[in-house]
Design a protein around this motif. Structure first.
Motif, PDB file in Angstrom:
ATOM      1  N   MET A  46       0.838  -1.183   0.000  1.00 31.54           N
ATOM      2  CA  MET A  46       0.000   0.000   0.000  1.00 31.54           C
ATOM      3  C   MET A  46       0.878   1.239   0.000  1.00 31.54           C
ATOM      4  N   PRO A  47       0.661   2.137  -0.922  1.00 35.63           N
ATOM      5  CA  PRO A  47       1.458   3.360  -0.965  1.00 35.63           C
ATOM      6  C   PRO A  47       1.006   4.363   0.102  1.00 35.63           C
ATOM      7  N   TYR A  48       1.934   4.764   0.926  1.00 40.51           N
ATOM      8  CA  TYR A  48       1.672   5.751   1.961  1.00 40.51           C
ATOM      9  C   TYR A  48       2.932   6.595   2.140  1.00 40.51           C
ATOM     10  N   ARG A  49       2.760   7.737   2.778  1.00 39.36           N
ATOM     11  CA  ARG A  49       3.910   8.565   3.115  1.00 39.36           C
ATOM     12  C   ARG A  49       3.763   9.054   4.541  1.00 39.36           C
ATOM     13  N   ILE A  50       4.891   9.423   5.099  1.00 42.21           N
ATOM     14  CA  ILE A  50       4.945   9.958   6.453  1.00 42.21           C
ATOM     15  C   ILE A  50       5.723  11.262   6.378  1.00 42.21           C
ATOM     16  N   ARG A  51       5.154  12.299   6.985  1.00 40.90           N
ATOM     17  CA  ARG A  51       5.867  13.578   7.003  1.00 40.90           C
ATOM     18  C   ARG A  51       5.548  14.321   8.282  1.00 40.90           C
ATOM     19  N   MET A  52       6.333  15.358   8.539  1.00 42.74           N
ATOM     20  CA  MET A  52       6.071  16.220   9.684  1.00 42.74           C
ATOM     21  C   MET A  52       4.796  17.002   9.403  1.00 42.74           C
ATOM     22  N   ALA A  53       3.937  17.083  10.386  1.00 42.90           N
ATOM     23  CA  ALA A  53       2.705  17.856  10.240  1.00 42.90           C
ATOM     24  C   ALA A  53       3.034  19.344  10.274  1.00 42.90           C
ATOM     25  N   ARG A  54       2.185  20.108   9.602  1.00 42.03           N
ATOM     26  CA  ARG A  54       2.342  21.564   9.523  1.00 42.03           C
ATOM     27  C   ARG A  54       1.067  22.221  10.043  1.00 42.03           C
ATOM     28  N   ALA A  55       1.138  23.527  10.223  1.00 41.87           N
ATOM     29  CA  ALA A  55      -0.021  24.281  10.724  1.00 41.87           C
ATOM     30  C   ALA A  55      -1.253  24.046   9.865  1.00 41.87           C
ATOM     31  N   GLY A  56      -1.090  23.913   8.556  1.00 38.32           N
ATOM     32  CA  GLY A  56      -2.215  23.686   7.655  1.00 38.32           C
ATOM     33  C   GLY A  56      -2.880  22.326   7.823  1.00 38.32           C
ATOM     34  N   ASP A  57      -2.275  21.443   8.590  1.00 38.29           N
ATOM     35  CA  ASP A  57      -2.816  20.108   8.840  1.00 38.29           C
ATOM     36  C   ASP A  57      -3.704  20.066  10.085  1.00 38.29           C
ATOM     37  N   LEU A  58      -3.895  21.194  10.735  1.00 36.48           N
ATOM     38  CA  LEU A  58      -4.587  21.226  12.018  1.00 36.48           C
ATOM     39  C   LEU A  58      -5.969  20.572  11.963  1.00 36.48           C
ATOM     40  N   ASP A  59      -6.792  20.910  11.001  1.00 36.31           N
ATOM     41  CA  ASP A  59      -8.140  20.339  10.936  1.00 36.31           C
ATOM     42  C   ASP A  59      -8.106  18.829  10.694  1.00 36.31           C
ATOM     43  N   ALA A  60      -7.200  18.374   9.837  1.00 34.93           N
ATOM     44  CA  ALA A  60      -7.074  16.933   9.587  1.00 34.93           C
ATOM     45  C   ALA A  60      -6.610  16.213  10.848  1.00 34.93           C
ATOM     46  N   LEU A  61      -5.693  16.808  11.585  1.00 36.39           N
ATOM     47  CA  LEU A  61      -5.217  16.211  12.830  1.00 36.39           C
ATOM     48  C   LEU A  61      -6.335  16.149  13.870  1.00 36.39           C
ATOM     49  N   LEU A  62      -7.133  17.193  13.944  1.00 40.29           N
ATOM     50  CA  LEU A  62      -8.252  17.188  14.889  1.00 40.29           C
ATOM     51  C   LEU A  62      -9.259  16.085  14.554  1.00 40.29           C
ATOM     52  N   ALA A  63      -9.511  15.858  13.281  1.00 48.78           N
ATOM     53  CA  ALA A  63     -10.418  14.782  12.875  1.00 48.78           C
ATOM     54  C   ALA A  63      -9.859  13.418  13.297  1.00 48.78           C
ATOM     55  N   LEU A  64      -8.553  13.229  13.123  1.00 45.24           N
ATOM     56  CA  LEU A  64      -7.926  11.981  13.554  1.00 45.24           C
ATOM     57  C   LEU A  64      -7.941  11.857  15.072  1.00 45.24           C
ATOM     58  N   MET A  65      -7.665  12.963  15.765  1.00 43.22           N
ATOM     59  CA  MET A  65      -7.692  12.944  17.231  1.00 43.22           C
ATOM     60  C   MET A  65      -9.064  12.522  17.748  1.00 43.22           C
ATOM     61  N   GLU A  66     -10.107  13.064  17.132  1.00 36.76           N
ATOM     62  CA  GLU A  66     -11.455  12.735  17.576  1.00 36.76           C
ATOM     63  C   GLU A  66     -11.733  11.243  17.417  1.00 36.76           C
ATOM     64  N   LYS A  67     -11.276  10.649  16.314  1.00 38.34           N
ATOM     65  CA  LYS A  67     -11.442   9.207  16.107  1.00 38.34           C
ATOM     66  C   LYS A  67     -10.635   8.414  17.134  1.00 38.34           C
ATOM     67  N   TYR A  68      -9.419   8.879  17.401  1.00 35.20           N
ATOM     68  CA  TYR A  68      -8.572   8.197  18.382  1.00 35.20           C
ATOM     69  C   TYR A  68      -9.197   8.259  19.777  1.00 35.20           C
ATOM     70  N   TYR A  69      -9.658   9.428  20.161  1.00 36.44           N
ATOM     71  CA  TYR A  69     -10.244   9.580  21.483  1.00 36.44           C
ATOM     72  C   TYR A  69     -11.492   8.709  21.629  1.00 36.44           C
ATOM     73  N   ASP A  70     -12.273   8.603  20.592  1.00 35.63           N
ATOM     74  CA  ASP A  70     -13.440   7.728  20.607  1.00 35.63           C
ATOM     75  C   ASP A  70     -13.001   6.270  20.754  1.00 35.63           C
ATOM     76  N   TYR A  71     -11.990   5.873  19.988  1.00 34.20           N
ATOM     77  CA  TYR A  71     -11.467   4.502  20.028  1.00 34.20           C
ATOM     78  C   TYR A  71     -10.925   4.158  21.417  1.00 34.20           C
ATOM     79  N   ASP A  72     -10.211   5.101  22.027  1.00 36.60           N
ATOM     80  CA  ASP A  72      -9.558   4.848  23.305  1.00 36.60           C
ATOM     81  C   ASP A  72     -10.406   5.289  24.506  1.00 36.60           C
ATOM     82  N   ARG A  73     -11.626   5.721  24.231  1.00 36.37           N
ATOM     83  CA  ARG A  73     -12.599   6.107  25.254  1.00 36.37           C
ATOM     84  C   ARG A  73     -12.145   7.282  26.116  1.00 36.37           C
ATOM     85  N   HIS A  74     -11.618   8.325  25.454  1.00 31.63           N
ATOM     86  CA  HIS A  74     -11.254   9.566  26.134  1.00 31.63           C
ATOM     87  C   HIS A  74     -12.302  10.622  25.792  1.00 31.63           C
TER      88      HIS A  74
END
Length: 153
Positions: free
Chosen positions: A1-29
């Motif tokens: 599967m093609p994927y990449r990893i990079r340092m997050a930037r300020a413009g990634d804030l909304d995408a990171l928040l969406a992932l955080m919300e999924k993580y918090y739901d998964y981990d029951r926070h």
């Protein structure tokens, strides 16, 4: 599967928040969007505090669809001889697990930590999550038979 990893930037804030919300739901926070936004924004703006890695599905579009993230928070430890880092959050979306992406993100984080002269990486994992505990053990993490204890100030 093609994927990449990079340092997050300020413009990634909304995408990171969406992932955080999924993580918090998964981990029951509890997830407080305003608090999470402020904390993540400060981290993205100040590299001395830590680093945020973003995993992207390279197949989805030109920039890639965000599929996971890892947060390294920098600290200092006498026990470990200087600078250390805590893997504060690490999440890969469920449909992307088991494909080696998490392992690659963790390896990338270790390279970032080494470049930042970090002597030790720490993390926290819930006791009921045996699959993740095994994943971290295979990656070289050891349990020190201690409790992580927290008090909010």
């Amino acid at each position: 599967m093609p994927y990449r990893i990079r340092m997050a930037r300020a413009g990634d804030l909304d995408a990171l928040l969406a992932l955080m919300e999924k993580y918090y739901d998964y981990d029951r926070h509890d997830f407080d969007r305003k608090k999470a936004r402020n904390a993540m924004r400060r981290l993205l703006e100040n590299r001395r505090l830590g680093s945020v890695l973003l995993a992207l599905d390279a197949r989805s579009n030109n920039n890639g669809k965000p599929i996971g993230y890892l947060v390294l928070a920098f600290g200092y430890s006498l026990e470990f001889g200087g600078r250390d880092a805590f893997i504060d959050e690490f999440f890969i979306m469920e449909e992307y697990r088991g494909k080696g992406i998490g392992k690659a993100v963790l390896e990338h984080a270790q390279k970032v930590a080494k470049k930042q002269r970090v002597n030790a990486l720490h993390l926290e994992v819930t006791k009921h999550n045996s699959a993740v505990i095994g994943f971290y053990r295979r990656a070289g993490f050891v349990d020190h038979d201690r409790y992580l204890m927290t008090r909010r100030t």
